[in-house]
Design an enzyme around this catalytic site. Structure first.
Site, PDB file in Angstrom:
ATOM      1  N   ASP A  31       0.824  -1.203   0.000  1.00 13.24           N
ATOM      2  CA  ASP A  31       0.000   0.000   0.000  1.00 13.24           C
ATOM      3  C   ASP A  31       0.864   1.261   0.000  1.00 13.24           C
ATOM      4  OD1 ASP A  31       0.877  -0.136   2.619  1.00 13.24           O
ATOM      5  OD2 ASP A  31      -1.118  -0.138   3.526  1.00 13.24           O
TER       6      ASP A  31
ATOM      7  N   GLU B 269       9.283  -3.933  10.643  1.00 14.05           N
ATOM      8  CA  GLU B 269       9.706  -2.653  10.069  1.00 14.05           C
ATOM      9  C   GLU B 269      10.223  -1.704  11.140  1.00 14.05           C
ATOM     10  OE1 GLU B 269       8.086   0.909   7.099  1.00 14.05           O
ATOM     11  OE2 GLU B 269       6.859  -0.872   7.460  1.00 14.05           O
TER      12      GLU B 269
ATOM     13  N   ASP C 264      -0.959  -6.047   0.095  1.00 15.46           N
ATOM     14  CA  ASP C 264      -1.459  -5.475   1.341  1.00 15.46           C
ATOM     15  C   ASP C 264      -2.977  -5.336   1.318  1.00 15.46           C
ATOM     16  OD1 ASP C 264       0.801  -5.045   2.945  1.00 15.46           O
ATOM     17  OD2 ASP C 264       1.307  -3.189   1.890  1.00 15.46           O
TER      18      ASP C 264
ATOM     19  N   GLU D 250      -1.361  -5.591   8.944  1.00 17.69           N
ATOM     20  CA  GLU D 250      -0.575  -4.960   9.989  1.00 17.69           C
ATOM     21  C   GLU D 250      -1.235  -5.175  11.344  1.00 17.69           C
ATOM     22  OE1 GLU D 250       0.953  -1.233   7.158  1.00 17.69           O
ATOM     23  OE2 GLU D 250       0.027  -0.821   9.108  1.00 17.69           O
TER      24      GLU D 250
END
Length: 281
Positions: free
Chosen positions: A44, A180, A83, A114
């Protein structure tokens, strides 16, 4: 043969480092596959690098479908992960609906979500439905207004929570995990404690693999890349130089030449013009 989820998991078991890169269209997918990259991520992040937004939040399922489908039209070998965008998996029902739509319309093999413990019900349900799920912890851009764009989990309690989230995501059935912008020692500790591959971005060399954004790796933007990114080439400058040379040649009249032009039989042109002249009179 296309790379599968099982292949990626075997890469960790065999101690083979996993390269993953973002791809947003047919050209990036073709080049990445020719280069031998086994996993492509339709991220994304396309919101910023392709659509001009300042965050990932405006990206819609329509956007993800369009770009993922472009990648899949030419992809032959890589495992392609896409995503699920912001708030498209807020509930179990949302997650199932969004994953079904994205996978059926584009053909991608897996989706990425996420979050940690709070989204394990969604991960578990998707896996039960046959959907391969990649997790994503640490700096989660869809939550940037809540957690900020900074290194995550530097303090003991935050680090403990991240490890627990990683274990929960694995237990829910995720086949791999992106970490990340977390401290390298913490990322290495996570990689040691979970059996699924851990793909780092700004998380150090202790991960099982790495992922980078296409535009950062190739230097397509003039701005300074993020600290975690390495610019392997300055393609953006070369592209600008080529476009400037084209524009200069157009302005000077040196392009196109006969080599870039087509010809026709002079008699055919004369006949066409004579016909027009006859009609005018």
């Amino acid at each position: 043969m296309r790379v599968t989820v099982a292949d990626v998991q075997k890469m960790k078991q065999n101690g083979e480092r996993i390269a993953m890169i973002t791809a947003y269209d047919c050209s990036s997918a073709l080049i990445a596959e020719r280069a031998g990259v086994p996993v492509l991520l339709v991220g994304d992040s396309l919101g910023m690098v392709m659509l001009g937004h300042s965050t990932t939040l405006p990206v819609t399922l329509d956007d993800m479908e369009r770009h993922a489908a472009a990648v899949m039209r030419v992809s032959q070998k890589a495992l392609v992960v896409a995503d699920l965008p912001f708030l498209s998996y807020a509930t179990i029902e949302d997650a199932v609906s969004s994953a079904r739509r994205l996978m059926q319309s584009s053909g991608v093999q897996a989706v990425k979500l996420e979050g940690g413990k709070s989204i394990t019900p969604q991960i578990r349900r998707l896996v039960d439905c046959g959907v391969p799920v990649m997790g994503h912890l640490g700096l989660t851009p869809q939550s940037q207004h809540q957690i900020g764009l900074r290194v995550q989990a530097r303090r003991a309690e935050e680090a403990r929570q991240l490890i627990e989230d990683a274990l929960a995501v694995e237990a829910a059935g995720a086949f791999a995990l992106v970490l990340e912008v977390v401290p390298a020692p913490l990322a290495a500790a996570v990689s040691e404690r979970v059996s699924i591959p851990v793909i780092g971005i700004g998380a150090g060399a202790g991960c099982d693999g790495q992922v980078q954004v296409w535009h950062d790796l190739l230097g397509l933007f003039e701005c300074r890349p993020p600290r975690h990114a390495k610019r392997f080439a300055d393609i953006g400058a070369a592209m600008e130089q080529a476009v400037r040379a084209y524009a200069d040649d157009v302005h000077s009249g040196s392009f196109p030449t006969d080599a870039q032009s087509s010809t026709m039989n002079p008699d055919e042109l004369a006949a066409a013009l004579a016909s027009l002249d006859h009609k005018d009179h």
